[in-house]
Design a protein around this motif. Sequence first.
Motif, short mmCIF file in Angstrom:
data_model
loop_
_atom_site.label_atom_id
_atom_site.label_comp_id
_atom_site.label_asym_id
_atom_site.label_seq_id
_atom_site.Cartn_x
_atom_site.Cartn_y
_atom_site.Cartn_z
N PRO A 460 0.81 -1.23 0.00
CA PRO A 460 0.00 0.00 0.00
C PRO A 460 0.84 1.27 0.00
O PRO A 460 0.50 2.24 -0.67
CB PRO A 460 -0.84 -0.13 1.27
CG PRO A 460 -0.89 -1.58 1.56
CD PRO A 460 0.41 -2.14 1.09
N GLU A 461 1.96 1.27 0.75
CA GLU A 461 2.76 2.49 0.83
C GLU A 461 3.41 2.83 -0.52
O GLU A 461 3.55 4.00 -0.88
CB GLU A 461 3.83 2.37 1.91
CG GLU A 461 4.80 1.20 1.77
CD GLU A 461 4.31 -0.07 2.40
OE1 GLU A 461 5.13 -0.99 2.58
OE2 GLU A 461 3.09 -0.16 2.69
N ILE A 462 3.80 1.80 -1.29
CA ILE A 462 4.38 2.05 -2.60
C ILE A 462 3.31 2.53 -3.57
O ILE A 462 3.53 3.45 -4.37
CB ILE A 462 5.08 0.78 -3.13
CG1 ILE A 462 6.31 0.46 -2.28
CG2 ILE A 462 5.49 0.95 -4.60
CD1 ILE A 462 7.07 -0.75 -2.73
N ARG A 463 2.13 1.91 -3.52
CA ARG A 463 1.05 2.35 -4.39
C ARG A 463 0.66 3.80 -4.10
O ARG A 463 0.39 4.59 -5.00
CB ARG A 463 -0.15 1.43 -4.23
CG ARG A 463 0.04 0.08 -4.90
CD ARG A 463 -1.21 -0.76 -4.93
NE ARG A 463 -1.51 -1.30 -3.61
CZ ARG A 463 -2.57 -0.99 -2.89
NH1 ARG A 463 -3.44 -0.12 -3.34
NH2 ARG A 463 -2.77 -1.54 -1.71
N ALA A 464 0.63 4.15 -2.81
CA ALA A 464 0.29 5.53 -2.44
C ALA A 464 1.34 6.51 -2.96
O ALA A 464 1.01 7.60 -3.44
CB ALA A 464 0.15 5.63 -0.92
N GLU A 465 2.61 6.12 -2.87
CA GLU A 465 3.68 6.99 -3.37
C GLU A 465 3.59 7.18 -4.87
O GLU A 465 3.76 8.30 -5.39
CB GLU A 465 5.03 6.38 -2.99
CG GLU A 465 6.23 7.22 -3.41
CD GLU A 465 7.55 6.58 -3.02
OE1 GLU A 465 8.59 7.09 -3.45
OE2 GLU A 465 7.53 5.58 -2.28
N MET A 466 3.30 6.10 -5.60
CA MET A 466 3.16 6.19 -7.05
C MET A 466 1.95 7.04 -7.43
O MET A 466 1.99 7.79 -8.40
CB MET A 466 3.06 4.78 -7.64
CG MET A 466 4.31 3.94 -7.47
SD MET A 466 4.13 2.24 -8.08
CE MET A 466 4.05 2.52 -9.84
N GLN A 467 0.89 6.93 -6.66
CA GLN A 467 -0.32 7.70 -6.95
C GLN A 467 -0.09 9.19 -6.72
O GLN A 467 -0.63 10.03 -7.44
CB GLN A 467 -1.48 7.20 -6.08
CG GLN A 467 -2.83 7.80 -6.43
CD GLN A 467 -3.33 7.31 -7.79
OE1 GLN A 467 -3.57 6.13 -8.00
NE2 GLN A 467 -3.48 8.23 -8.73
#
Length: 498
Positions: A460-467
Amino acid sequence: MLLAFAGCTVGPNFQRPKTAVSANWQEIADPRVSTASATYRAWWKAFNDPVLDRLIERAYRENLSLQQAGVRVLQARAQLGVAVGEIFPQTQQAIGSVQYNRTSDRAVTALAAKGSVEYWQSQIGAQASWELDFWGKIRRNIESADASLLSSLTDYDNTLVTLTADVASSYITIRTAEERIRIARENVATQEESLKIAEAKFSWGTATQLDVEQARTALLNTLATIPNLETQLRQARDALSVLLGMPPSDLSDLLEGPSGIPASPREVIVGIPADLLRRRPDVRRAELQAAAQSAQIGVAKADLFPAFSLVGNLVFVSTDLGKFKLSDMQWNILNYGQITNDVRVQDASFQQLLIAYQNAVLSAQQEVEDNLVAFLRAQDRADLLGQSVVSAKNAVALAVLQYREGVTDFTTVLTAQQALLSQQDSLAGTLGSISTSLVGTYRALGGGWEIREGQDLVPPEIRAEMQRRTNWGDLLRPSTYNLPASREPRSTPRPPDW
Protein backbone atom coordinates in the motif's frame (compact mmCIF):
# COMPACT_ATOMS: atom_id res chain seq x y z
CA MET A 1 -13.05 -2.80 -52.31
CA LEU A 2 -10.53 -1.86 -49.62
CA LEU A 3 -13.11 -2.12 -46.85
CA ALA A 4 -13.52 -5.76 -47.74
CA PHE A 5 -10.09 -6.36 -46.18
CA ALA A 6 -11.07 -4.83 -42.82
CA GLY A 7 -10.48 -7.35 -40.07
CA CYS A 8 -7.62 -9.20 -41.80
CA THR A 9 -4.73 -9.99 -39.47
CA VAL A 10 -1.34 -10.85 -40.88
CA GLY A 11 1.22 -12.93 -39.07
CA PRO A 12 1.01 -16.32 -37.33
CA ASN A 13 -1.35 -17.21 -34.53
CA PHE A 14 0.60 -18.61 -31.59
CA GLN A 15 0.33 -22.27 -30.70
CA ARG A 16 2.15 -23.91 -27.83
CA PRO A 17 5.01 -25.97 -29.29
CA LYS A 18 5.26 -29.68 -28.69
CA THR A 19 7.71 -30.59 -25.96
CA ALA A 20 9.30 -33.77 -24.68
CA VAL A 21 7.60 -34.65 -21.41
CA SER A 22 8.20 -37.89 -19.54
CA ALA A 23 5.21 -40.04 -18.69
CA ASN A 24 6.39 -40.38 -15.10
CA TRP A 25 9.27 -39.80 -12.72
CA GLN A 26 12.21 -42.19 -12.51
CA GLU A 27 11.70 -42.71 -8.78
CA ILE A 28 8.03 -43.68 -9.14
CA ALA A 29 8.72 -47.21 -7.84
CA ASP A 30 9.80 -45.84 -4.46
CA PRO A 31 6.87 -46.08 -1.99
CA ARG A 32 7.81 -42.67 -0.59
CA VAL A 33 6.88 -41.01 -3.90
CA SER A 34 3.24 -40.33 -4.77
CA THR A 35 1.91 -39.12 -8.12
CA ALA A 36 -1.41 -38.03 -6.67
CA SER A 37 -2.68 -34.59 -7.56
CA ALA A 38 -1.78 -31.94 -4.99
CA THR A 39 -1.59 -28.21 -4.46
CA TYR A 40 1.57 -26.61 -3.12
CA ARG A 41 0.12 -23.30 -1.97
CA ALA A 42 1.85 -23.48 1.43
CA TRP A 43 4.24 -26.40 1.02
CA TRP A 44 6.49 -25.18 3.87
CA LYS A 45 3.84 -26.19 6.40
CA ALA A 46 4.92 -29.80 5.79
CA PHE A 47 7.81 -29.06 8.21
CA ASN A 48 5.41 -28.12 11.04
CA ASP A 49 7.75 -25.34 12.11
CA PRO A 50 6.04 -22.12 13.30
CA VAL A 51 9.31 -20.18 13.00
CA LEU A 52 9.58 -21.05 9.31
CA ASP A 53 5.93 -20.10 8.77
CA ARG A 54 6.58 -16.73 10.40
CA LEU A 55 9.70 -16.06 8.33
CA ILE A 56 7.99 -16.78 5.02
CA GLU A 57 5.03 -14.60 5.93
CA ARG A 58 7.37 -11.71 6.69
CA ALA A 59 9.40 -12.23 3.51
CA TYR A 60 6.20 -12.15 1.46
CA ARG A 61 5.38 -8.74 2.93
CA GLU A 62 8.84 -7.16 2.97
CA ASN A 63 11.11 -8.69 0.30
CA LEU A 64 12.35 -5.99 -2.07
CA SER A 65 12.91 -8.21 -5.11
CA LEU A 66 9.29 -9.32 -4.90
CA GLN A 67 8.13 -5.71 -4.62
CA GLN A 68 10.19 -4.84 -7.69
CA ALA A 69 8.56 -7.69 -9.61
CA GLY A 70 5.16 -6.35 -8.54
CA VAL A 71 5.93 -2.89 -9.91
CA ARG A 72 7.03 -4.48 -13.20
CA VAL A 73 3.52 -5.94 -13.46
CA LEU A 74 2.10 -2.42 -13.11
CA GLN A 75 4.47 -1.24 -15.82
CA ALA A 76 3.32 -4.01 -18.16
CA ARG A 77 -0.29 -3.12 -17.42
CA ALA A 78 0.36 0.51 -18.38
CA GLN A 79 2.15 -0.63 -21.56
CA LEU A 80 -0.95 -2.63 -22.47
CA GLY A 81 -2.93 0.59 -22.11
CA VAL A 82 -0.53 2.30 -24.52
CA ALA A 83 -1.09 -0.45 -27.09
CA VAL A 84 -4.87 -0.32 -26.68
CA GLY A 85 -4.77 3.44 -27.16
CA GLU A 86 -3.57 2.94 -30.73
CA ILE A 87 -7.08 1.75 -31.64
CA PHE A 88 -8.30 5.33 -31.33
CA PRO A 89 -7.27 8.27 -33.55
CA GLN A 90 -3.50 8.42 -33.37
CA THR A 91 -3.19 12.17 -33.99
CA GLN A 92 -5.47 14.76 -32.44
CA GLN A 93 -5.02 18.51 -32.75
CA ALA A 94 -7.07 21.35 -31.33
CA ILE A 95 -6.87 24.51 -33.40
CA GLY A 96 -7.90 28.04 -32.58
CA SER A 97 -7.22 31.55 -33.80
CA VAL A 98 -8.22 35.12 -33.04
CA GLN A 99 -7.74 37.86 -35.67
CA TYR A 100 -8.37 41.62 -35.62
CA ASN A 101 -9.41 43.08 -39.00
CA ARG A 102 -9.69 46.71 -40.19
CA THR A 103 -10.75 47.54 -43.75
CA SER A 104 -9.24 50.30 -45.80
CA ASP A 105 -10.96 53.67 -46.02
CA ARG A 106 -10.99 53.21 -49.77
CA ALA A 107 -12.57 49.77 -49.78
CA VAL A 108 -16.06 49.27 -51.15
CA THR A 109 -17.28 48.37 -47.68
CA ALA A 110 -15.94 51.68 -46.40
CA LEU A 111 -18.11 53.63 -48.77
CA ALA A 112 -21.24 51.84 -47.56
CA ALA A 113 -20.27 52.16 -43.93
CA LYS A 114 -19.02 55.74 -44.37
CA GLY A 115 -15.61 54.83 -43.08
CA SER A 116 -13.34 51.89 -42.32
CA VAL A 117 -14.79 48.74 -40.76
CA GLU A 118 -13.19 47.13 -37.71
CA TYR A 119 -14.06 43.63 -36.44
CA TRP A 120 -12.65 40.54 -34.62
CA GLN A 121 -12.64 37.08 -36.18
CA SER A 122 -12.13 33.89 -34.18
CA GLN A 123 -12.02 30.22 -35.09
CA ILE A 124 -11.88 27.05 -33.01
CA GLY A 125 -11.93 23.45 -34.08
CA ALA A 126 -10.24 20.06 -33.95
CA GLN A 127 -8.53 17.69 -36.34
CA ALA A 128 -7.88 13.97 -35.98
CA SER A 129 -6.18 11.39 -38.14
CA TRP A 130 -6.87 7.70 -37.79
CA GLU A 131 -4.86 4.91 -39.31
CA LEU A 132 -7.23 2.06 -40.12
CA ASP A 133 -6.09 -1.28 -38.76
CA PHE A 134 -6.64 -3.11 -42.06
CA TRP A 135 -3.94 -5.69 -41.58
CA GLY A 136 -4.22 -6.17 -37.81
CA LYS A 137 -0.97 -4.39 -36.91
CA ILE A 138 -2.55 -2.63 -33.94
CA ARG A 139 -4.41 -5.75 -32.88
CA ARG A 140 -1.22 -7.79 -33.00
CA ASN A 141 0.52 -5.16 -30.90
CA ILE A 142 -2.26 -5.38 -28.31
CA GLU A 143 -1.99 -9.16 -28.39
CA SER A 144 1.76 -8.89 -27.75
CA ALA A 145 1.29 -6.40 -24.90
CA ASP A 146 -1.37 -8.61 -23.31
CA ALA A 147 0.94 -11.64 -23.39
CA SER A 148 3.72 -9.47 -21.95
CA LEU A 149 1.45 -8.48 -19.06
CA LEU A 150 0.75 -12.13 -18.29
CA SER A 151 4.47 -12.86 -18.65
CA SER A 152 5.31 -10.17 -16.08
CA LEU A 153 2.79 -11.77 -13.75
CA THR A 154 4.44 -15.18 -14.12
CA ASP A 155 7.78 -13.48 -13.46
CA TYR A 156 6.31 -12.26 -10.17
CA ASP A 157 5.09 -15.78 -9.43
CA ASN A 158 8.52 -17.22 -10.20
CA THR A 159 10.13 -14.65 -7.91
CA LEU A 160 7.72 -15.73 -5.18
CA VAL A 161 8.53 -19.41 -5.72
CA THR A 162 12.24 -18.62 -5.45
CA LEU A 163 11.71 -16.42 -2.40
CA THR A 164 9.81 -18.99 -0.36
CA ALA A 165 12.36 -21.67 -1.22
CA ASP A 166 15.32 -19.40 -0.43
CA VAL A 167 13.86 -18.44 2.94
CA ALA A 168 13.30 -22.10 3.82
CA SER A 169 16.78 -23.11 2.62
CA SER A 170 18.44 -20.29 4.58
CA TYR A 171 16.49 -21.22 7.69
CA ILE A 172 17.49 -24.88 7.35
CA THR A 173 21.11 -23.84 6.84
CA ILE A 174 20.93 -21.81 10.05
CA ARG A 175 19.45 -24.66 12.07
CA THR A 176 21.93 -27.14 10.58
CA ALA A 177 24.89 -24.91 11.43
CA GLU A 178 23.56 -24.46 14.97
CA GLU A 179 23.27 -28.23 15.36
CA ARG A 180 26.77 -28.84 14.04
CA ILE A 181 28.16 -26.22 16.43
CA ARG A 182 26.29 -27.92 19.30
CA ILE A 183 27.78 -31.29 18.30
CA ALA A 184 31.27 -29.82 18.07
CA ARG A 185 31.00 -28.25 21.53
CA GLU A 186 29.61 -31.47 22.96
CA ASN A 187 32.64 -33.32 21.61
CA VAL A 188 34.91 -30.57 22.96
CA ALA A 189 33.54 -31.30 26.42
CA THR A 190 34.21 -35.03 25.95
CA GLN A 191 37.73 -34.41 24.65
CA GLU A 192 38.51 -32.03 27.50
CA GLU A 193 37.63 -34.82 29.89
CA SER A 194 39.92 -37.20 27.96
CA LEU A 195 42.74 -34.66 28.17
CA LYS A 196 42.31 -34.48 31.94
CA ILE A 197 42.48 -38.26 32.16
CA ALA A 198 45.64 -38.35 30.04
CA GLU A 199 47.27 -35.62 32.15
CA ALA A 200 46.33 -37.43 35.37
CA LYS A 201 47.72 -40.75 34.14
CA PHE A 202 50.88 -38.96 32.99
CA SER A 203 51.33 -37.43 36.45
CA TRP A 204 50.92 -40.89 37.98
CA GLY A 205 53.48 -42.31 35.61
CA THR A 206 51.01 -44.65 33.92
CA ALA A 207 50.92 -42.76 30.60
CA THR A 208 53.40 -40.96 28.38
CA GLN A 209 53.63 -37.36 27.20
CA LEU A 210 52.51 -38.65 23.80
CA ASP A 211 49.04 -39.42 25.20
CA VAL A 212 48.75 -35.88 26.54
CA GLU A 213 49.83 -34.28 23.26
CA GLN A 214 47.48 -36.49 21.23
CA ALA A 215 44.56 -35.57 23.48
CA ARG A 216 45.41 -31.88 23.25
CA THR A 217 45.75 -32.09 19.45
CA ALA A 218 42.34 -33.72 19.08
CA LEU A 219 40.75 -31.09 21.33
CA LEU A 220 42.30 -28.15 19.47
CA ASN A 221 41.35 -29.66 16.11
CA THR A 222 37.71 -29.90 17.19
CA LEU A 223 37.78 -26.35 18.54
CA ALA A 224 39.16 -25.20 15.19
CA THR A 225 36.06 -26.43 13.37
CA ILE A 226 33.77 -24.10 15.33
CA PRO A 227 34.87 -20.74 13.83
CA ASN A 228 34.17 -22.05 10.33
CA LEU A 229 30.72 -23.22 11.40
CA GLU A 230 30.07 -19.88 13.08
CA THR A 231 31.00 -18.15 9.82
CA GLN A 232 28.48 -20.28 7.94
CA LEU A 233 25.86 -19.45 10.57
CA ARG A 234 26.49 -15.71 10.35
CA GLN A 235 26.40 -15.74 6.55
CA ALA A 236 23.15 -17.69 6.51
CA ARG A 237 21.59 -15.20 8.92
CA ASP A 238 22.79 -12.30 6.77
CA ALA A 239 21.27 -13.90 3.67
CA LEU A 240 17.99 -14.49 5.48
CA SER A 241 17.95 -10.88 6.71
CA VAL A 242 18.15 -9.57 3.15
CA LEU A 243 15.39 -11.94 2.05
CA LEU A 244 13.26 -10.43 4.82
CA GLY A 245 13.93 -6.94 3.49
CA MET A 246 16.16 -5.82 6.34
CA PRO A 247 19.89 -5.16 6.92
CA PRO A 248 22.01 -8.11 8.09
CA SER A 249 20.93 -8.79 11.68
CA ASP A 250 21.26 -11.35 14.42
CA LEU A 251 17.59 -12.37 13.98
CA SER A 252 17.43 -13.81 17.49
CA ASP A 253 13.92 -12.47 18.00
CA LEU A 254 12.61 -13.89 14.71
CA LEU A 255 14.34 -17.24 15.23
CA GLU A 256 12.99 -17.66 18.74
CA GLY A 257 11.04 -20.88 18.96
CA PRO A 258 11.64 -24.57 18.31
CA SER A 259 15.31 -25.25 17.59
CA GLY A 260 16.86 -28.12 15.73
CA ILE A 261 16.87 -29.00 12.05
CA PRO A 262 13.31 -28.92 10.62
CA ALA A 263 12.18 -32.51 10.19
CA SER A 264 10.71 -33.31 6.80
CA PRO A 265 8.12 -36.00 6.11
CA ARG A 266 9.47 -39.17 4.52
CA GLU A 267 6.91 -39.04 1.71
CA VAL A 268 6.40 -36.46 -1.02
CA ILE A 269 3.61 -35.93 -3.56
CA VAL A 270 5.02 -34.91 -6.93
CA GLY A 271 2.16 -35.46 -9.38
CA ILE A 272 3.19 -36.19 -12.97
CA PRO A 273 5.71 -34.36 -15.22
CA ALA A 274 2.98 -32.93 -17.47
CA ASP A 275 1.69 -30.88 -14.51
CA LEU A 276 4.81 -28.72 -14.70
CA LEU A 277 3.67 -27.13 -17.97
CA ARG A 278 0.89 -25.25 -16.19
CA ARG A 279 2.17 -25.05 -12.61
CA ARG A 280 5.74 -23.79 -12.97
CA PRO A 281 5.77 -20.01 -13.49
CA ASP A 282 9.06 -20.00 -15.39
CA VAL A 283 7.73 -22.51 -17.92
CA ARG A 284 4.55 -20.50 -18.28
CA ARG A 285 6.63 -17.32 -18.66
CA ALA A 286 8.70 -18.88 -21.46
CA GLU A 287 5.48 -19.76 -23.27
CA LEU A 288 4.04 -16.26 -22.88
CA GLN A 289 7.25 -14.60 -24.03
CA ALA A 290 7.05 -16.71 -27.19
CA ALA A 291 3.39 -15.72 -27.63
CA ALA A 292 4.25 -12.04 -27.29
CA GLN A 293 7.02 -12.35 -29.87
CA SER A 294 4.75 -14.30 -32.24
CA ALA A 295 2.45 -11.29 -32.37
CA GLN A 296 5.41 -9.02 -33.17
CA ILE A 297 5.89 -10.94 -36.43
CA GLY A 298 2.44 -9.74 -37.47
CA VAL A 299 3.26 -6.18 -36.39
CA ALA A 300 6.35 -6.16 -38.63
CA LYS A 301 4.63 -7.97 -41.48
CA ALA A 302 1.82 -5.38 -41.61
CA ASP A 303 4.36 -2.81 -42.82
CA LEU A 304 4.58 -4.75 -46.08
CA PHE A 305 1.06 -3.58 -46.92
CA PRO A 306 -0.35 -0.09 -47.54
CA ALA A 307 -1.60 1.92 -44.57
CA PHE A 308 -4.82 3.92 -44.89
CA SER A 309 -5.76 6.92 -42.79
CA LEU A 310 -8.91 8.96 -42.27
CA VAL A 311 -8.68 12.64 -41.43
CA GLY A 312 -11.56 14.44 -39.76
CA ASN A 313 -12.05 18.18 -39.16
CA LEU A 314 -14.52 19.86 -36.84
CA VAL A 315 -14.89 23.65 -36.99
CA PHE A 316 -17.63 25.45 -35.04
CA VAL A 317 -20.78 23.44 -35.67
CA SER A 318 -19.90 22.19 -39.11
CA THR A 319 -18.10 18.90 -39.63
CA ASP A 320 -16.04 17.80 -42.56
CA LEU A 321 -15.09 14.11 -42.65
CA GLY A 322 -12.56 13.92 -45.39
CA LYS A 323 -13.26 11.47 -48.13
CA PHE A 324 -10.62 8.93 -48.95
CA LYS A 325 -7.98 10.27 -51.29
CA LEU A 326 -4.92 8.60 -52.71
CA SER A 327 -2.81 10.90 -50.52
CA ASP A 328 -4.33 9.19 -47.45
CA MET A 329 -2.57 5.94 -48.35
CA GLN A 330 1.04 5.24 -47.45
CA TRP A 331 2.93 2.28 -48.84
CA ASN A 332 6.63 1.79 -48.33
CA ILE A 333 7.11 0.08 -51.65
CA LEU A 334 10.77 1.09 -51.95
CA ASN A 335 11.69 -0.33 -48.51
CA TYR A 336 10.79 -3.95 -49.09
CA GLY A 337 14.26 -5.19 -48.31
CA GLN A 338 14.33 -3.43 -44.94
CA ILE A 339 10.81 -4.42 -43.92
CA THR A 340 11.22 -8.01 -45.06
CA ASN A 341 14.41 -8.36 -43.07
CA ASP A 342 12.68 -6.87 -40.03
CA VAL A 343 10.03 -9.60 -40.36
CA ARG A 344 12.85 -12.14 -40.51
CA VAL A 345 14.43 -10.66 -37.38
CA GLN A 346 11.14 -10.98 -35.51
CA ASP A 347 10.66 -14.53 -36.77
CA ALA A 348 14.16 -15.58 -35.69
CA SER A 349 13.55 -14.10 -32.24
CA PHE A 350 10.30 -16.05 -32.06
CA GLN A 351 12.03 -19.30 -33.00
CA GLN A 352 14.64 -18.75 -30.28
CA LEU A 353 11.87 -18.31 -27.72
CA LEU A 354 10.15 -21.49 -28.88
CA ILE A 355 13.41 -23.38 -28.29
CA ALA A 356 13.83 -21.62 -24.95
CA TYR A 357 10.36 -22.82 -23.95
CA GLN A 358 11.20 -26.40 -24.88
CA ASN A 359 14.45 -26.15 -22.93
CA ALA A 360 12.61 -24.72 -19.92
CA VAL A 361 10.33 -27.78 -19.90
CA LEU A 362 13.32 -30.13 -19.98
CA SER A 363 15.15 -28.18 -17.26
CA ALA A 364 12.07 -28.24 -15.06
CA GLN A 365 11.87 -32.02 -15.26
CA GLN A 366 15.58 -32.35 -14.51
CA GLU A 367 15.28 -30.14 -11.43
CA VAL A 368 12.46 -32.28 -10.03
CA GLU A 369 14.34 -35.50 -10.74
CA ASP A 370 17.60 -34.20 -9.21
CA ASN A 371 15.99 -32.93 -6.01
CA LEU A 372 13.74 -35.96 -5.67
CA VAL A 373 16.60 -38.46 -5.86
CA ALA A 374 18.65 -36.30 -3.46
CA PHE A 375 15.72 -36.27 -1.01
CA LEU A 376 15.29 -40.06 -1.11
CA ARG A 377 18.97 -41.00 -1.02
CA ALA A 378 19.67 -38.53 1.81
CA GLN A 379 17.03 -40.34 3.86
CA ASP A 380 18.74 -43.66 3.16
CA ARG A 381 22.09 -42.20 4.17
CA ALA A 382 20.65 -40.68 7.34
CA ASP A 383 19.23 -44.05 8.40
CA LEU A 384 22.69 -45.63 8.10
CA LEU A 385 24.45 -42.72 9.78
CA GLY A 386 22.02 -42.86 12.69
CA GLN A 387 23.04 -46.45 13.35
CA SER A 388 26.71 -45.51 12.90
CA VAL A 389 26.43 -42.74 15.51
CA VAL A 390 25.01 -45.19 18.07
CA SER A 391 27.89 -47.57 17.48
CA ALA A 392 30.43 -44.72 17.60
CA LYS A 393 29.10 -43.55 20.99
CA ASN A 394 29.40 -47.06 22.35
CA ALA A 395 32.95 -47.32 20.97
CA VAL A 396 34.00 -44.07 22.68
CA ALA A 397 32.55 -45.16 26.01
CA LEU A 398 34.38 -48.51 25.83
CA ALA A 399 37.67 -46.94 24.68
CA VAL A 400 37.67 -44.39 27.53
CA LEU A 401 36.85 -47.11 30.08
CA GLN A 402 39.60 -49.38 28.81
CA TYR A 403 42.08 -46.49 28.77
CA ARG A 404 41.22 -45.65 32.38
CA GLU A 405 41.88 -49.27 33.33
CA GLY A 406 45.12 -49.38 31.34
CA VAL A 407 43.86 -52.05 28.97
CA THR A 408 44.48 -49.96 25.82
CA ASP A 409 46.48 -46.91 24.79
CA PHE A 410 45.18 -43.43 24.06
CA THR A 411 45.31 -43.91 20.29
CA THR A 412 42.23 -46.11 20.56
CA VAL A 413 40.40 -43.37 22.46
CA LEU A 414 41.52 -40.75 19.95
CA THR A 415 40.37 -42.82 16.97
CA ALA A 416 36.98 -43.52 18.56
CA GLN A 417 36.38 -39.86 19.43
CA GLN A 418 37.33 -38.66 15.96
CA ALA A 419 35.01 -41.24 14.41
CA LEU A 420 32.15 -40.14 16.67
CA LEU A 421 32.58 -36.46 15.80
CA SER A 422 32.77 -37.28 12.09
CA GLN A 423 29.64 -39.45 12.17
CA GLN A 424 27.63 -37.00 14.24
CA ASP A 425 28.60 -34.09 12.01
CA SER A 426 27.79 -36.10 8.88
CA LEU A 427 24.41 -37.07 10.32
CA ALA A 428 23.54 -33.45 11.07
CA GLY A 429 24.59 -32.36 7.60
CA THR A 430 22.58 -35.17 6.02
CA LEU A 431 19.46 -34.31 8.02
CA GLY A 432 19.84 -30.76 6.73
CA SER A 433 20.26 -32.12 3.20
CA ILE A 434 17.03 -34.08 3.49
CA SER A 435 15.07 -30.95 4.34
CA THR A 436 16.93 -28.82 1.79
CA SER A 437 16.27 -31.39 -0.93
CA LEU A 438 12.57 -31.41 -0.07
CA VAL A 439 12.57 -27.62 -0.37
CA GLY A 440 14.31 -28.00 -3.73
CA THR A 441 11.68 -30.51 -4.83
CA TYR A 442 8.86 -28.10 -3.98
CA ARG A 443 10.73 -25.30 -5.73
CA ALA A 444 11.15 -27.50 -8.82
CA LEU A 445 7.44 -28.34 -8.71
CA GLY A 446 6.66 -24.62 -8.81
CA GLY A 447 4.94 -24.41 -5.45
CA GLY A 448 4.25 -21.36 -3.32
CA TRP A 449 3.17 -18.69 -5.82
CA GLU A 450 -0.52 -19.37 -5.19
CA ILE A 451 -0.47 -17.26 -2.02
CA ARG A 452 -0.54 -14.10 -4.18
CA GLU A 453 -3.98 -14.87 -5.63
CA GLY A 454 -6.44 -12.20 -4.59
CA GLN A 455 -3.70 -10.16 -2.90
CA ASP A 456 -2.02 -6.86 -3.71
CA LEU A 457 1.23 -7.36 -5.61
CA VAL A 458 2.48 -3.94 -4.54
CA PRO A 459 2.47 -2.80 -0.87
CA PRO A 460 0.00 0.00 0.00
CA GLU A 461 2.76 2.49 0.83
CA ILE A 462 4.38 2.05 -2.60
CA ARG A 463 1.05 2.35 -4.39
CA ALA A 464 0.29 5.53 -2.44
CA GLU A 465 3.68 6.99 -3.37
CA MET A 466 3.16 6.19 -7.05
CA GLN A 467 -0.32 7.70 -6.95
CA ARG A 468 1.07 10.93 -5.48
CA ARG A 469 3.61 11.20 -8.31
CA THR A 470 1.44 10.14 -11.22
CA ASN A 471 -2.24 9.79 -12.06
CA TRP A 472 -2.59 6.01 -12.25
CA GLY A 473 -6.38 6.07 -12.32
CA ASP A 474 -7.82 2.63 -11.65
CA LEU A 475 -4.68 0.71 -12.68
CA LEU A 476 -3.45 0.41 -9.09
CA ARG A 477 -6.46 -1.69 -8.16
CA PRO A 478 -5.39 -5.36 -7.85
CA SER A 479 -8.30 -6.51 -10.01
CA THR A 480 -6.78 -4.74 -13.03
CA TYR A 481 -3.44 -6.58 -12.96
CA ASN A 482 -3.56 -9.52 -10.50
CA LEU A 483 -5.07 -11.83 -13.08
CA PRO A 484 -5.84 -15.54 -12.60
CA ALA A 485 -2.98 -17.83 -13.52
CA SER A 486 -5.32 -19.71 -15.85
CA ARG A 487 -5.96 -16.63 -17.99
CA GLU A 488 -4.79 -17.11 -21.56
CA PRO A 489 -3.48 -14.19 -23.66
CA ARG A 490 -5.98 -12.62 -26.00
CA SER A 491 -5.44 -13.78 -29.56
CA THR A 492 -6.53 -12.31 -32.86
CA PRO A 493 -8.52 -14.64 -35.14
CA ARG A 494 -6.65 -15.41 -38.36
CA PRO A 495 -8.60 -15.15 -41.64
CA PRO A 496 -8.15 -18.12 -44.01
CA ASP A 497 -6.13 -16.18 -46.64
CA TRP A 498 -3.64 -14.58 -44.28
